[in-house]
Each structure stands twice: as structure tokens, then as C-alpha cells.
Design a protein around this motif. Structure first.
Motif, mmCIF file in Angstrom:
data_model
loop_
_atom_site.group_PDB
_atom_site.id
_atom_site.type_symbol
_atom_site.label_atom_id
_atom_site.label_comp_id
_atom_site.label_asym_id
_atom_site.label_seq_id
_atom_site.Cartn_x
_atom_site.Cartn_y
_atom_site.Cartn_z
ATOM 1 N N UNK A 180 -34.885 27.462 23.313
ATOM 2 C CA UNK A 180 -36.345 27.528 23.313
ATOM 3 C C UNK A 180 -36.856 28.860 23.836
ATOM 4 N N UNK A 181 -35.985 29.644 24.464
ATOM 5 C CA UNK A 181 -36.392 30.919 25.049
ATOM 6 C C UNK A 181 -36.133 32.085 24.104
ATOM 7 N N UNK A 182 -35.019 32.029 23.369
ATOM 8 C CA UNK A 182 -34.542 33.191 22.620
ATOM 9 C C UNK A 182 -34.916 33.154 21.142
ATOM 10 N N UNK A 183 -34.906 34.352 20.516
ATOM 11 C CA UNK A 183 -35.064 34.441 19.072
ATOM 12 C C UNK A 183 -33.845 33.786 18.407
ATOM 13 N N UNK A 184 -34.049 33.027 17.341
ATOM 14 C CA UNK A 184 -32.900 32.437 16.642
ATOM 15 C C UNK A 184 -32.185 33.478 15.782
ATOM 16 N N UNK A 185 -30.869 33.461 15.801
ATOM 17 C CA UNK A 185 -30.039 34.284 14.906
ATOM 18 C C UNK A 185 -30.333 35.780 15.002
ATOM 19 N N UNK A 186 -30.739 36.249 16.172
ATOM 20 C CA UNK A 186 -31.035 37.675 16.335
ATOM 21 C C UNK A 186 -29.875 38.432 16.965
ATOM 22 N N UNK A 187 -29.268 37.852 17.979
ATOM 23 C CA UNK A 187 -28.202 38.544 18.689
ATOM 24 C C UNK A 187 -26.946 38.644 17.830
ATOM 25 N N UNK A 188 -26.412 39.851 17.718
ATOM 26 C CA UNK A 188 -25.176 40.081 16.970
ATOM 27 C C UNK A 188 -24.044 40.508 17.894
ATOM 28 N N UNK A 189 -24.347 41.445 18.788
ATOM 29 C CA UNK A 189 -23.324 41.936 19.707
ATOM 30 C C UNK A 189 -23.983 42.766 20.797
ATOM 31 N N UNK A 190 -23.311 42.854 21.934
ATOM 32 C CA UNK A 190 -23.798 43.764 22.962
ATOM 33 C C UNK A 190 -23.635 45.192 22.452
ATOM 34 N N UNK A 191 -24.411 46.104 23.002
ATOM 35 C CA UNK A 191 -24.381 47.495 22.556
ATOM 36 C C UNK A 191 -23.227 48.254 23.201
ATOM 37 N N UNK A 192 -22.875 49.385 22.597
ATOM 38 C CA UNK A 192 -21.832 50.234 23.181
ATOM 39 C C UNK A 192 -22.240 50.710 24.573
ATOM 40 N N UNK A 193 -23.530 50.954 24.740
ATOM 41 C CA UNK A 193 -24.056 51.409 26.035
ATOM 42 C C UNK A 193 -24.890 50.311 26.696
ATOM 43 N N UNK A 194 -24.420 49.080 26.599
ATOM 44 C CA UNK A 194 -25.146 47.924 27.121
ATOM 45 C C UNK A 194 -25.507 48.102 28.597
ATOM 46 N N UNK A 195 -26.794 48.018 28.952
ATOM 47 C CA UNK A 195 -27.167 48.094 30.368
ATOM 48 C C UNK A 195 -26.624 46.879 31.126
ATOM 49 N N UNK A 196 -26.138 47.109 32.328
ATOM 50 C CA UNK A 196 -25.661 46.014 33.167
ATOM 51 C C UNK A 196 -25.624 46.493 34.610
ATOM 52 N N UNK A 197 -25.584 45.538 35.521
ATOM 53 C CA UNK A 197 -25.354 45.877 36.918
ATOM 54 C C UNK A 197 -24.349 44.890 37.488
ATOM 55 N N UNK A 198 -23.805 45.214 38.639
ATOM 56 C CA UNK A 198 -22.728 44.422 39.233
ATOM 57 C C UNK A 198 -23.184 43.834 40.560
ATOM 58 N N UNK A 199 -22.926 42.535 40.725
ATOM 59 C CA UNK A 199 -23.267 41.885 41.990
ATOM 60 C C UNK A 199 -22.436 40.617 42.148
ATOM 61 N N UNK A 200 -21.859 40.449 43.331
ATOM 62 C CA UNK A 200 -21.133 39.222 43.681
ATOM 63 C C UNK A 200 -20.079 38.833 42.649
ATOM 64 N N UNK A 201 -19.310 39.817 42.194
ATOM 65 C CA UNK A 201 -18.225 39.524 41.270
ATOM 66 C C UNK A 201 -18.655 39.232 39.851
ATOM 67 N N UNK A 202 -19.893 39.559 39.522
ATOM 68 C CA UNK A 202 -20.392 39.314 38.169
ATOM 69 C C UNK A 202 -21.024 40.582 37.597
ATOM 70 N N UNK A 203 -20.975 40.682 36.275
ATOM 71 C CA UNK A 203 -21.712 41.726 35.567
ATOM 72 C C UNK A 203 -22.936 41.068 34.948
ATOM 73 N N UNK B 248 -25.730 41.415 32.336
ATOM 74 C CA UNK B 248 -26.135 42.158 31.149
ATOM 75 C C UNK B 248 -27.656 42.129 31.046
ATOM 76 N N UNK B 249 -28.254 43.283 30.804
ATOM 77 C CA UNK B 249 -29.711 43.395 30.745
ATOM 78 C C UNK B 249 -30.148 43.615 29.300
ATOM 79 N N UNK B 250 -31.068 42.775 28.828
ATOM 80 C CA UNK B 250 -31.611 42.894 27.476
ATOM 81 C C UNK B 250 -33.106 43.179 27.582
#
Length: 370
Positions: A201-224, A226-228
Motif C-alpha cells: 500500500x506504500x510503494x509503486x507497483x512493479x517499479x523497482x528493478x534493482x538497486x543502483x550501482x551507486x545506491x545511497x546507504x548508511x551503516x548502523x547496528x550491523x545493518x546497511x 538503503x536510501x531511496x
């Protein structure tokens, strides 16, 4: 001080457009004469031995635009050359974007004469430190740069850029491939698709294909995380989305104690009487929102079905029964919804660490916050 990015908290499917028009398209009141840029600095208290970030704010406004650049000045890194280059790049990028907006604002103002009403532009840059590069943070400095602008129209836009740096004698940027291996895209794409399927109910249907080569992300508490960006995989009203994935080999988060309901609650070294926690669905720890927030200095208010949690410039909104916790720049899902129990509003305990960004830990006989 001003706020370009309006919180997503009161946007509904029916009222999204009208709400944005009301809150963001109104012109600002500016002084008749240009005001010289004002610079202020404030130190951020950080754990001893960690990389330090000093807040440097430059404010400016005239008839065409208003700007506020809060640019971090990094110090204490082992690699001074990397540190100096990073500082220079952060400042240069912010100022370059501002100069581009200034020209655009002036040209727009000139073109509007006798044709349409010109509304002054706004531009804001700020940052959020995630980890401090200390040993306790795995030697990684991780932070966000948050850029927002209003250039006319119904609403402004916000973009988040992320920086993850190994604080070593020869510093280097942390890459997702290093964290998740050669098949990192396949691994992370599955995580993203699972999140989209769980909250369709939150996301666009059938839009996401793959993360980008330069996908933004940050690291905290053992997790990455991903920022969209806005509109990338979800509507504007859903905000900037952050989807987390556990980094292989990282220390797992502390398990919820089986005796959670019998543990006391300590905030800032003070035991809070009458506040109880319990284990909810899917084994998620649930905690009383008002009792904890008040001790942390936050004010709670109810507004048209929304619960607002406010402290200074930090504003978060949530709804009972909705796994969406909205800040000014993003909406976070925590795997559990706020619920009412015995006339008390409970939220996932992770709300305080992931959304309010305060420390949460378990001791032998207590849940310790702050």
C-alpha cells in the motif's frame, strides 16, 4: 531558521495535493534589502576518541531566495588528507548547488514580471551523523547530507546523500559489494522486494528493478540502510524510503529477553515507575510512548488521528494501526504498528533507537534508554 521539507504526517490519499499547496506554496516574508550571510558554529558532543563533526551554518536571504547551509566540518580522522578532501568536497557541493539556485531564482523573478506571481526560492542543507568512526562503531564514520529546496510549484523536494568511510590510516569509502559480497545486488534486491511486498500500500507497483550501482546507504547496528529518494519507489507522500539489510557476519541485535515484562525501565539513569514493556506480535518488544518520550524531553499531541512527537526541530508523527513513522525527510517501518493497550499507547521499542536516534540496551534487570 526555516523548514522547506514539510513532514509527511498529515498527508492523506484524498488531501495530499491540497495539503501540500497550503503548506508549501505560500510566499515567505522577506526583508526589502538583502541581508549579509550569517555564519554560526556549534560543536556536537561526541564520544571521546571518535571522529568529531562541528556544525557550521551559513544563512542568507534576499528578495529572490532564502538559504541555510549547515555543513559538517570533520576532524579527528586518522587520514588527514582524506579528511581535508572530504571537508572541501562537502562545502563545495553545497555552495555550487546554492549558486545554481540563486541564478535560477533571479531569472525566474525577472521572467515573472507582469506574467505570474514569483515566490522566493528556499534552499537548505543539513546533516545527520549516524556512526562516529570509533572502535565501537566498527571504525566506520557514516553520515547523511540532507538537501531540500523549494523552487515554486506545489511543494519542494528533498534529497539524501550518504557517506560511509573507514576511519583508518588510509581511509576509504565503504562499498555495498564489500559488505555483502559479489552477489550483493541479488541479495539486496530480494530484501527490497520483500519490503515492497509486505507494504504494497506504500510503494509503486512493479517499479523497482534493482538497486543502483551507486545506491545511497548508511551503516548502523550491523545493518546497511538503503536510501531511496522521493518518487523513486513510492509516491511523494510516502517520503524518502529506507530499507535495512543485515550485514553478513555482523553482531546480531540483542534478542528480546523472555522476561521483558518484568524488567524495569531506566531513562537517563532514572527508574520510571508504572511503565511496563511487553512482547508483541512477531516477538517485537513494545514500549509505552508517552512515559518514555516525556522523560526524553519530547512533547506528545494528538491531531486529527495523528500522534505528534516533537522536540525542538525534531518532529515525528505516527498513527495507531499503521507501520509508518514519519519524520520530516523519511518514513520508517519497524515491523509492528502502534497499539492501544489498557488505555496506553505502545510503539515498538526500536522506535526510540531507529526513529528518535537514542540508545536502547538491555541490562540484567532493566531496559536502559538514553
Amino acid at each position: 531558521m526555516f523548514n522547506i521539507q514539510q513532514p509527511f504526517k498529515r498527508i492523506t490519499a484524498i488531501g495530499a495535493v491540497s495539503s501540500l499547496l497550503l503548506t508549501l506554496s505560500a510566499p515567505l516574508a522577506f526583508a526589502d534589502q538583502a541581508v549579509a550571510p550569517v555564519t554560526t558554529q556549534a560543536e556536537v558532543s561526541i564520544q571521546a576518541g571518535a571522529v568529531q563533526l562541528t556544525s557550521k551554518t551559513i544563512s542568507d536571504k534576499n528578495d529572490y531566495y532564502e538559504s541555510e547551509l549547515t555543513i559538517p566540518v570533520i576532524s579527528g580522522m586518522q587520514d588527514k588528507n582524506y579528511q581535508n578532501t572530504l571537508n572541501a568536497n562537502l562545502a563545495a557541493r553545497a555552495h555550487a548547488e546554492l549558486e545554481k539556485l540563486k541564478k535560477q531564482a533571479k531569472d525566474d523573478a525577472a521572467a515573472s514580471v507582469g506574467v505570474y506571481e514569483f515566490r522566493p526560492y528556499m534552499f537548505k542543507v543539513s546533516y545527520e551523523r549516524i556512526t562516529d568512526g570509533s572502535t565501537g562503531a566498527g571504525g566506520v564514520l557514516s553520515f547523511k547530507m540532507i538537501t531540500s529546496a523549494y523552487t515554486g510549484g506545489a511543494h519542494g523536494w528533498t534529497r539524501i546523500d550518504t557517506y560511509n568511510v573507514r576511519n583508518e590510516a588510509k581511509a576509504s569509502a565503504v562499498k555495498l559489494k564489500e559488505l555483502f559480497g559479489e552477489g550483493y545486488k541479488t541479495i539486496l534486491n530480494k530484501v527490497v522486494n520483500a519490503e515492497i511486498a509486505a507494504h504494497s500500500d506504500i510503494y509503486f507497483p512493479d517499479t523497482f528493478k534493482s538497486i543502483a550501482d551507486n545506491q545511497p546507504f548508511y551503516i548502523k547496528n550491523g545493518k546497511a540502510f538503503l536510501v531511496f529518494q522521493q518518487y523513486e519507489i513510492a509516491p511523494y507522500a510516502a517520503g524518502i524510503r529506507e530499507i535495512d539489510a543485515v550485514i553478513p557476519g555482523s553482531k546480531p541485535a540483542a534478542a528480546v529477553p523472555g522476561n521483558l515484562s518484568s524488567l524495569s525501565l531506566k531513562i537517563g539513569g532514572k527508574t520510571i515507575s508504572g511503565a511496563h514493556l511487553f512482547v508483541g506480535k512477531n516477538g517485537i518488544a513494545m514500549a509505552p510512548l508517552r512515559a518514555i518520550s516525556a522523560q526524553l524531553g519530547y512533547a506528545l499531541s494528538w491531531n486529527a488521528g495523528w500522534i505528534d512527537v516533537d522536540k525542538g526541530n525534531q518532529n515525528v508523527s505516527l498513527q495507531v494501526g499503521k507501520d509508518n513513522y514519519a519524520t520530516a525527510t523519511a518514513q520508517v517501518t519497524l515491523g509492528a504498528v502502534p497499539i492501544m493497550k489498557d488505555n496506553t499507547l505502545y510503539v515498538p521499542l526500536s522506535f526510540f533507537s531507529k526513529v528518535l536516534k537514542v540508545t536502547v540496551a538491555y541490562s540484567k534487570d532493566a531496559v536502559v534508554i538514553g
